[in-house]
Design an enzyme around this catalytic site. Sequence first.
Site, PDB file in Angstrom:
ATOM      1  N   PHE A 156       2.777  -6.691  -3.638  1.00  0.00           N
ATOM      2  CA  PHE A 156       1.770  -5.637  -3.542  1.00  0.00           C
ATOM      3  C   PHE A 156       0.868  -5.654  -4.787  1.00  0.00           C
ATOM      4  O   PHE A 156       1.346  -5.817  -5.904  1.00  0.00           O
ATOM      5  CB  PHE A 156       2.497  -4.293  -3.421  1.00  0.00           C
ATOM      6  CG  PHE A 156       1.629  -3.162  -2.988  1.00  0.00           C
ATOM      7  CD1 PHE A 156       1.332  -2.976  -1.650  1.00  0.00           C
ATOM      8  CD2 PHE A 156       1.111  -2.269  -3.920  1.00  0.00           C
ATOM      9  CE1 PHE A 156       0.531  -1.924  -1.247  1.00  0.00           C
ATOM     10  CE2 PHE A 156       0.311  -1.224  -3.525  1.00  0.00           C
ATOM     11  CZ  PHE A 156       0.015  -1.048  -2.179  1.00  0.00           C
TER      12      PHE A 156
ATOM     13  N   ASP B   4      11.043  -3.133  -5.793  1.00  0.00           N
ATOM     14  CA  ASP B   4      10.128  -2.107  -5.307  1.00  0.00           C
ATOM     15  C   ASP B   4      10.501  -1.815  -3.850  1.00  0.00           C
ATOM     16  O   ASP B   4      10.402  -2.689  -2.984  1.00  0.00           O
ATOM     17  CB  ASP B   4       8.681  -2.607  -5.412  1.00  0.00           C
ATOM     18  CG  ASP B   4       7.670  -1.513  -5.083  1.00  0.00           C
ATOM     19  OD1 ASP B   4       8.009  -0.623  -4.284  1.00  0.00           O
ATOM     20  OD2 ASP B   4       6.538  -1.563  -5.604  1.00  0.00           O
TER      21      ASP B   4
ATOM     22  N   TYR C  69       5.678   8.602   0.146  1.00  0.00           N
ATOM     23  CA  TYR C  69       4.724   9.083   1.164  1.00  0.00           C
ATOM     24  C   TYR C  69       4.650   8.171   2.381  1.00  0.00           C
ATOM     25  O   TYR C  69       3.855   8.398   3.270  1.00  0.00           O
ATOM     26  CB  TYR C  69       3.339   9.285   0.550  1.00  0.00           C
ATOM     27  CG  TYR C  69       2.807   8.117  -0.253  1.00  0.00           C
ATOM     28  CD1 TYR C  69       2.267   7.011   0.377  1.00  0.00           C
ATOM     29  CD2 TYR C  69       2.863   8.129  -1.644  1.00  0.00           C
ATOM     30  CE1 TYR C  69       1.794   5.931  -0.352  1.00  0.00           C
ATOM     31  CE2 TYR C  69       2.398   7.050  -2.385  1.00  0.00           C
ATOM     32  CZ  TYR C  69       1.862   5.959  -1.734  1.00  0.00           C
ATOM     33  OH  TYR C  69       1.406   4.890  -2.453  1.00  0.00           O
ATOM     34  N   LYS C  70       5.471   7.110   2.389  1.00  0.00           N
ATOM     35  CA  LYS C  70       5.487   6.213   3.557  1.00  0.00           C
ATOM     36  C   LYS C  70       6.589   6.696   4.503  1.00  0.00           C
ATOM     37  O   LYS C  70       6.408   7.703   5.193  1.00  0.00           O
ATOM     38  CB  LYS C  70       5.648   4.771   3.085  1.00  0.00           C
ATOM     39  CG  LYS C  70       4.397   4.313   2.321  1.00  0.00           C
ATOM     40  CD  LYS C  70       4.524   2.987   1.621  1.00  0.00           C
ATOM     41  CE  LYS C  70       3.218   2.655   0.901  1.00  0.00           C
ATOM     42  NZ  LYS C  70       3.334   1.583  -0.067  1.00  0.00           N
TER      43      LYS C  70
ATOM     44  N   ARG D 145      -1.327  -4.650  10.984  1.00  0.00           N
ATOM     45  CA  ARG D 145       0.048  -4.192  10.804  1.00  0.00           C
ATOM     46  C   ARG D 145       0.330  -3.006  11.701  1.00  0.00           C
ATOM     47  O   ARG D 145      -0.465  -2.069  11.775  1.00  0.00           O
ATOM     48  CB  ARG D 145       0.277  -3.714   9.362  1.00  0.00           C
ATOM     49  CG  ARG D 145       0.373  -4.774   8.329  1.00  0.00           C
ATOM     50  CD  ARG D 145       0.850  -4.189   7.011  1.00  0.00           C
ATOM     51  NE  ARG D 145       0.245  -2.892   6.695  1.00  0.00           N
ATOM     52  CZ  ARG D 145       0.502  -2.198   5.593  1.00  0.00           C
ATOM     53  NH1 ARG D 145       1.372  -2.651   4.715  1.00  0.00           N
ATOM     54  NH2 ARG D 145      -0.089  -1.057   5.359  1.00  0.00           N
TER      55      ARG D 145
HETATM   56  C1  LIG Z   1       2.677   1.600  -1.279  1.00  0.00           C
HETATM   57  C2  LIG Z   1       3.176   0.747  -2.375  1.00  0.00           C
HETATM   58  C3  LIG Z   1       2.956   1.089  -3.706  1.00  0.00           C
HETATM   59  C4  LIG Z   1       2.138   2.304  -4.041  1.00  0.00           C
HETATM   60  O1  LIG Z   1       2.000   2.553  -5.392  1.00  0.00           O
HETATM   61  P1  LIG Z   1       1.370   3.944  -5.861  1.00  0.00           P
HETATM   62  O2  LIG Z   1       1.487   3.909  -7.315  1.00  0.00           O
HETATM   63  O3  LIG Z   1       2.163   5.030  -5.200  1.00  0.00           O
HETATM   64  O4  LIG Z   1      -0.034   3.997  -5.380  1.00  0.00           O
HETATM   65  C5  LIG Z   1       3.486   0.274  -4.690  1.00  0.00           C
HETATM   66  N1  LIG Z   1       4.187  -0.833  -4.379  1.00  0.00           N
HETATM   67  C6  LIG Z   1       4.409  -1.198  -3.083  1.00  0.00           C
HETATM   68  C7  LIG Z   1       5.215  -2.404  -2.781  1.00  0.00           C
HETATM   69  C8  LIG Z   1       3.904  -0.415  -2.051  1.00  0.00           C
HETATM   70  O5  LIG Z   1       4.111  -0.758  -0.791  1.00  0.00           O
END
Ligand SMILES: *Cc1c(COP(=O)(O)O)cnc(C)c1O
Length: 414
Positions: A124, A199, A224-225, A374
């Site tokens: 990510f 992560d 939030y997911k 997706r």
């Molecule tokens: C959604 C996501 C994030 C989000 O990071 P924020 O700091 O909350 O914006 C980070 N890493 C991964 C792998 C994600 O899927």
Amino acid sequence: MISRERAQHMDGSDPLFAFRDRFIIGDPDVIYLDGNSLGRLPKATREWLSVALEHWGSRLVGGWHEWIELPERVGDALASAVLGAHPGEVIVSDSTTVNLYKLAGALLEGASAGAAIVTDRGNFPTDRYVLEGLARARGLELRLIDTDAIEGPRPEDMTRALAPGDVALVCLSHVAYRSGALADMETITRRSAAPVIWDLSHSAGVVPAELARRGVEVAVGCTYKYLNAGPGAPAFLYVRHDLQERLRTPIQGWFGQRDQFEMERPYDPEPGIRSFLAGTPPVLDLMAVRVGVELVAEAGIASLRKKAIALTELMVELHDEWLAPLGFELASPRDPARRGAHVALRHPEAWPITRALIERAKVIPDFRGPDSIRFGVPPLYTRVVDVWDALDRLRALVERGEHREVDAARTRVT
Ligand SMILES: *Cc1c(COP(=O)(O)O)cnc(C)c1O
């Protein structure tokens, strides 16, 4: 091939079916398959937030007597119900980005100049950016490894990265945000000579993490997911007990300070996980995280995992039958044991197809460039019939060539 009637029948015998009713469903005709970007709003969150607002109004600063422990209390609930960790090993605070910075910074303390931070080129973006910044600031090398675009990072492809040598830190995603590939967290962690940060953003709340059993040392992830805590809700940070004493956060804030309100003292961090707190936690959002975690706890991770597999399996099956002949290609692992709770499909016209799905078919997936769509199927509120209908609408739309009629200008958020 399964019929729509059969899909409805499967919903009828789904033990999690009633959970859908615990969420706000706006337009019932919209099929929301983007809960892996932003989960739905639980009805209980609306109620708890109004209680929290009332407490703010009536208790004012006195409210802090109760609020101050929320980051750990919600962290403990997350640890036991979702992460397979122990009490005192998880806090909820800040964003995933900031938490990753804290953990990576702490683990890189004392790293020899020129040592490498390893991550997957497909990881990510925010994770890559944070690591790049740390590497630059500390004179380290950021080593981006190429892993299989569909299967993700596999231990057998990472022999050099995991071997003893010049690697100071490894950082990987449990579930890859593009393909949905599920990494073998245990084998990679146990084989790696360097510490591994996981992560869990795309797995927390939908795939068992089992951090303690798998020997995971440190992890971060967002809420939030699949945890449905709402836009911008704080993330979590996990540090195994035996490492808490040794690791020091690079963001020394007053919420991590021992006897926080003895304000004249020099910095002296709390002994436990609280040392990883930085500034004032977002109390209202923490209430929303608590509700999200409670819903997942009530449903149970094992049942959620089972249902998510059934939903993604159906999606793959319908893809093979209906969509492959239309030029689609599966861009997620075929083996359900190697897949999280979303499926990516590739198509040369993925962008206009995504637009047409949203504008004309009321199906909401998301687009990940250059050519993937997706489809997330959060099992708490996604029905079997939703998957069936979504792919049926997608098939009909592409068959009719409707995606060639939409205005395909790019928007800022995809
Ligand atoms: C959604 C996501 C994030 C989000 O990071 P924020 O700091 O909350 O914006 C980070 N890493 C991964 C792998 C994600 O899927």
